[in-house]
Design a protein around this motif. Structure first.
Motif, mmCIF file in Angstrom:
data_model
loop_
_atom_site.group_PDB
_atom_site.id
_atom_site.type_symbol
_atom_site.label_atom_id
_atom_site.label_comp_id
_atom_site.label_asym_id
_atom_site.label_seq_id
_atom_site.Cartn_x
_atom_site.Cartn_y
_atom_site.Cartn_z
ATOM 1 N N MET A 1 0.793 -1.332 -0.036
ATOM 2 C CA MET A 1 0.337 0.179 0.023
ATOM 3 C C MET A 1 0.868 1.329 0.002
ATOM 4 O O MET A 1 0.120 2.349 -1.358
ATOM 5 N N THR A 2 2.261 0.581 0.409
ATOM 6 C CA THR A 2 3.086 2.643 0.667
ATOM 7 C C THR A 2 3.441 2.577 -0.599
ATOM 8 O O THR A 2 3.357 4.009 -0.895
ATOM 9 N N ALA A 3 4.406 1.628 -1.063
ATOM 10 C CA ALA A 3 4.512 1.086 -2.659
ATOM 11 C C ALA A 3 2.925 2.294 -3.626
ATOM 12 O O ALA A 3 3.199 2.970 -4.272
ATOM 13 N N TYR A 4 1.999 1.701 -3.830
ATOM 14 C CA TYR A 4 0.918 2.419 -4.459
ATOM 15 C C TYR A 4 0.442 3.511 -3.621
ATOM 16 O O TYR A 4 0.531 4.751 -4.863
ATOM 17 N N LEU A 5 0.729 3.560 -2.701
ATOM 18 C CA LEU A 5 0.330 5.575 -2.860
ATOM 19 C C LEU A 5 1.604 6.531 -2.950
ATOM 20 O O LEU A 5 1.207 7.601 -3.497
ATOM 21 N N ALA A 6 3.216 5.857 -2.808
ATOM 22 C CA ALA A 6 4.025 6.799 -3.391
ATOM 23 C C ALA A 6 3.622 6.729 -4.572
ATOM 24 O O ALA A 6 4.415 7.907 -5.318
ATOM 25 N N ARG A 7 3.410 5.379 -5.335
ATOM 26 C CA ARG A 7 3.457 5.684 -7.133
ATOM 27 C C ARG A 7 2.577 6.778 -7.221
ATOM 28 O O ARG A 7 2.699 8.180 -8.042
ATOM 29 N N ASP A 8 1.379 6.598 -6.284
ATOM 30 C CA ASP A 8 0.163 8.132 -6.969
ATOM 31 C C ASP A 8 0.546 9.116 -6.399
ATOM 32 O O ASP A 8 0.354 10.306 -7.599
ATOM 33 N N ILE A 9 1.536 9.091 -5.179
ATOM 34 C CA ILE A 9 1.672 10.627 -5.207
ATOM 35 C C ILE A 9 2.704 11.179 -5.953
ATOM 36 O O ILE A 9 2.879 12.699 -6.123
ATOM 37 N N ALA A 10 3.636 10.656 -6.951
ATOM 38 C CA ALA A 10 4.524 10.550 -7.951
ATOM 39 C C ALA A 10 3.966 11.699 -9.205
ATOM 40 O O ALA A 10 4.595 12.197 -9.342
ATOM 41 N N ASN A 11 2.993 10.636 -9.475
ATOM 42 C CA ASN A 11 2.143 11.096 -10.358
ATOM 43 C C ASN A 11 1.676 12.411 -9.988
ATOM 44 O O ASN A 11 1.194 13.176 -11.825
ATOM 45 N N GLU A 12 1.259 12.523 -8.591
ATOM 46 C CA GLU A 12 0.787 14.073 -9.089
ATOM 47 C C GLU A 12 0.566 15.991 -8.893
ATOM 48 O O GLU A 12 2.341 15.095 -9.243
ATOM 49 N N GLU A 13 0.116 16.628 -9.275
ATOM 50 C CA GLU A 13 0.960 17.618 -9.704
ATOM 51 C C GLU A 13 1.567 18.404 -8.303
ATOM 52 O O GLU A 13 1.084 17.918 -6.969
ATOM 53 N N TYR A 14 2.663 18.988 -8.050
ATOM 54 C CA TYR A 14 3.163 20.408 -6.767
ATOM 55 C C TYR A 14 2.399 20.556 -6.487
ATOM 56 O O TYR A 14 1.156 21.353 -7.672
#
Length: 131
Positions: free
Chosen positions: A71-84
């Motif tokens: 879950m942490t890896a999944y959410l980290a991937r989503d965080i990296a794809n979001e805008e600043y």
């Protein structure tokens, strides 16, 4: 082995019940707790069905740690794809901070309890595996 499947059934129904009540703010934490317990109990029951000498607390806590990393890896991937400065990135960071300790604490609690029960049973001369 039947005890493990009873736990799976119990946590499945608790997960369904809390999912229906998720509109209440505190129920999100309870739902995450119930779903984590359901998944960990399911993996433990499947392993115990095939290997009667397996220690259930090891598989339970291992599954909890695996779910946390996944879950942490999944959410980290989503965080990296979001805008600043995105509100979704902030929501996912808050989800990691508040929800990811739940499976770790649950896994640690079950592991300590299992080790303690095993040590007491072996100290009293009992057979841990129930042969």
């Amino acid at each position: 082995m039947k005890e493990q499947w009873k736990k799976v059934r119990y946590w499945f129904f608790m997960s369904l019940l809390t999912t229906m009540l998720i509109f209440m703010p505190l129920m999100m934490f309870v739902t995450v707790y119930c779903v984590i317990n359901f998944l960990c109990s399911l993996v433990t029951a499947i392993v115990m069905s095939f290997d009667c000498f397996a220690r259930p607390y090891v598989w339970y806590s291992g599954t909890a740690v695996f779910i946390t990393f996944l879950m942490t890896a999944y959410l980290a991937r989503d965080i990296a794809n979001e805008e600043y400065g995105s509100i979704m990135a902030a929501a996912e960071i808050i989800a990691v901070i508040f929800f990811m300790p739940i499976p770790l604490i649950t896994g640690l609690r079950v592991y300590r309890k299992g080790k303690k029960e095993e040590a007491e049973m072996l100290q009293n001369g009992g057979d841990y595996y129930g042969e």
